[in-house]
Write a protein that holds these residues in place. Structure first.
Motif, PDB file in Angstrom:
ATOM      1  N   ASN A   8     -29.205 -42.674 -10.616  1.00 23.64           N
ATOM      2  CA  ASN A   8     -30.377 -43.184  -9.922  1.00 23.64           C
ATOM      3  C   ASN A   8     -30.696 -42.295  -8.735  1.00 23.64           C
ATOM      4  OD1 ASN A   8     -30.903 -45.522 -11.473  1.00 23.64           O
ATOM      5  ND2 ASN A   8     -29.091 -46.455 -10.584  1.00 23.64           N
ATOM      6  N   ILE A   9     -31.957 -41.987  -8.601  1.00 22.66           N
ATOM      7  CA  ILE A   9     -32.394 -41.149  -7.491  1.00 22.66           C
ATOM      8  C   ILE A   9     -32.480 -41.976  -6.215  1.00 22.66           C
ATOM      9  CG2 ILE A   9     -34.296 -39.742  -6.626  1.00 22.66           C
ATOM     10  CD1 ILE A   9     -34.889 -39.059  -9.580  1.00 22.66           C
ATOM     11  N   LEU A  10     -33.002 -43.203  -6.336  1.00 18.10           N
ATOM     12  CA  LEU A  10     -33.138 -44.092  -5.191  1.00 18.10           C
ATOM     13  C   LEU A  10     -31.946 -45.028  -5.100  1.00 18.10           C
ATOM     14  CD1 LEU A  10     -36.881 -45.114  -5.598  1.00 18.10           C
ATOM     15  CD2 LEU A  10     -35.943 -43.445  -4.009  1.00 18.10           C
ATOM     16  N   SER A  11     -31.641 -45.452  -3.894  1.00 21.78           N
ATOM     17  CA  SER A  11     -30.557 -46.413  -3.707  1.00 21.78           C
ATOM     18  C   SER A  11     -31.018 -47.790  -4.188  1.00 21.78           C
ATOM     19  CB  SER A  11     -30.158 -46.473  -2.240  1.00 21.78           C
ATOM     20  OG  SER A  11     -31.214 -47.025  -1.481  1.00 21.78           O
ATOM     21  N   PHE A  12     -30.065 -48.679  -4.371  1.00 28.79           N
ATOM     22  CA  PHE A  12     -30.374 -50.022  -4.844  1.00 28.79           C
ATOM     23  C   PHE A  12     -31.359 -50.749  -3.920  1.00 28.79           C
ATOM     24  CE2 PHE A  12     -29.118 -54.575  -5.248  1.00 28.79           C
ATOM     25  CZ  PHE A  12     -29.668 -54.779  -6.506  1.00 28.79           C
ATOM     26  N   ILE A  52     -29.725 -60.216   0.699  1.00 32.07           N
ATOM     27  CA  ILE A  52     -28.331 -60.508   0.364  1.00 32.07           C
ATOM     28  C   ILE A  52     -27.525 -59.210   0.307  1.00 32.07           C
ATOM     29  CG2 ILE A  52     -26.800 -61.328  -1.478  1.00 32.07           C
ATOM     30  CD1 ILE A  52     -28.943 -63.476  -2.053  1.00 32.07           C
ATOM     31  N   GLU A  53     -28.096 -58.187  -0.306  1.00 29.00           N
ATOM     32  CA  GLU A  53     -27.411 -56.900  -0.409  1.00 29.00           C
ATOM     33  C   GLU A  53     -27.170 -56.310   0.971  1.00 29.00           C
ATOM     34  OE1 GLU A  53     -26.315 -52.923  -0.805  1.00 29.00           O
ATOM     35  OE2 GLU A  53     -28.198 -53.497   0.129  1.00 29.00           O
ATOM     36  N   GLU A  54     -28.157 -56.419   1.855  1.00 31.74           N
ATOM     37  CA  GLU A  54     -27.988 -55.918   3.219  1.00 31.74           C
ATOM     38  C   GLU A  54     -26.893 -56.700   3.944  1.00 31.74           C
ATOM     39  OE1 GLU A  54     -31.880 -56.215   4.897  1.00 31.74           O
ATOM     40  OE2 GLU A  54     -32.542 -54.321   4.023  1.00 31.74           O
ATOM     41  N   TRP A  55     -26.878 -58.018   3.731  1.00 28.40           N
ATOM     42  CA  TRP A  55     -25.857 -58.852   4.370  1.00 28.40           C
ATOM     43  C   TRP A  55     -24.466 -58.476   3.865  1.00 28.40           C
ATOM     44  CZ3 TRP A  55     -22.926 -62.962   2.076  1.00 28.40           C
ATOM     45  CH2 TRP A  55     -22.147 -63.662   2.985  1.00 28.40           C
ATOM     46  N   LEU A  56     -24.335 -58.290   2.546  1.00 30.16           N
ATOM     47  CA  LEU A  56     -23.034 -57.961   1.977  1.00 30.16           C
ATOM     48  C   LEU A  56     -22.532 -56.590   2.408  1.00 30.16           C
ATOM     49  CD1 LEU A  56     -23.433 -59.332  -1.651  1.00 30.16           C
ATOM     50  CD2 LEU A  56     -21.986 -60.238   0.170  1.00 30.16           C
ATOM     51  N   SER A  57     -23.445 -55.670   2.627  1.00 25.79           N
ATOM     52  CA  SER A  57     -23.017 -54.319   3.005  1.00 25.79           C
ATOM     53  C   SER A  57     -22.983 -54.130   4.516  1.00 25.79           C
ATOM     54  CB  SER A  57     -23.943 -53.277   2.383  1.00 25.79           C
ATOM     55  OG  SER A  57     -25.257 -53.431   2.862  1.00 25.79           O
ATOM     56  N   SER A  58     -23.230 -55.189   5.286  1.00 20.81           N
ATOM     57  CA  SER A  58     -23.229 -55.055   6.745  1.00 20.81           C
ATOM     58  C   SER A  58     -21.791 -54.833   7.249  1.00 20.81           C
ATOM     59  CB  SER A  58     -23.814 -56.313   7.395  1.00 20.81           C
ATOM     60  OG  SER A  58     -22.951 -57.404   7.224  1.00 20.81           O
ATOM     61  N   PRO A  59     -21.653 -54.112   8.348  1.00 26.89           N
ATOM     62  CA  PRO A  59     -20.313 -53.830   8.866  1.00 26.89           C
ATOM     63  C   PRO A  59     -19.628 -55.078   9.423  1.00 26.89           C
ATOM     64  CG  PRO A  59     -21.978 -52.964  10.357  1.00 26.89           C
ATOM     65  CD  PRO A  59     -22.686 -53.476   9.116  1.00 26.89           C
ATOM     66  N   GLY A  60     -20.394 -56.121   9.750  1.00 24.67           N
ATOM     67  CA  GLY A  60     -19.811 -57.330  10.305  1.00 24.67           C
ATOM     68  C   GLY A  60     -19.092 -58.169   9.283  1.00 24.67           C
ATOM     69  N   LEU A  61     -19.370 -57.953   8.016  1.00 32.13           N
ATOM     70  CA  LEU A  61     -18.753 -58.737   6.966  1.00 32.13           C
ATOM     71  C   LEU A  61     -17.350 -58.182   6.688  1.00 32.13           C
ATOM     72  CD1 LEU A  61     -19.279 -61.064   4.996  1.00 32.13           C
ATOM     73  CD2 LEU A  61     -20.053 -59.388   3.357  1.00 32.13           C
ATOM     74  N   GLN A  62     -16.347 -58.996   6.850  1.00 30.79           N
ATOM     75  CA  GLN A  62     -14.961 -58.575   6.660  1.00 30.79           C
ATOM     76  C   GLN A  62     -14.459 -59.025   5.288  1.00 30.79           C
ATOM     77  OE1 GLN A  62     -12.895 -57.061   9.097  1.00 30.79           O
ATOM     78  NE2 GLN A  62     -14.733 -56.712  10.279  1.00 30.79           N
ATOM     79  N   SER A  63     -13.636 -58.206   4.678  1.00 31.66           N
ATOM     80  CA  SER A  63     -13.028 -58.607   3.413  1.00 31.66           C
ATOM     81  C   SER A  63     -11.916 -59.618   3.679  1.00 31.66           C
ATOM     82  CB  SER A  63     -12.470 -57.386   2.675  1.00 31.66           C
ATOM     83  OG  SER A  63     -11.464 -56.788   3.451  1.00 31.66           O
TER      84      SER A  63
END
Length: 65
Positions: A8-12, A52-63
């Protein structure tokens, strides 16, 4: 038989936002009715998926630990 793979050329997130924009433009060309509402609903779903994708990839979200 091998699967065809492509890069894919563009990101999700970029693809989601472009798809939502395309759906809205297509809906604007239609008269009020069911088809237009379906396109607008799909555009809203793409926007929600983007958030949702932005929230999941945010640095504040901890595993989980």
């Amino acid at each position: 038989m091998q699967r065809r793979r492509f890069k894919n050329i563009l990101s999700f997130p970029d693809r989601l936002s472009k798809e939502a924009e395309r759906l809205r433009e297509e809906a604007d060309k239609l008269p009020p009715g069911q088809e237009r509402e379906i396109l607008l609903r799909k555009a809203r779903q793409a926007d929600t998926a983007l958030r949702i994708e932005e929230w999941l990839s945010s640095p504040g979200l901890q595993s989980p630990k």
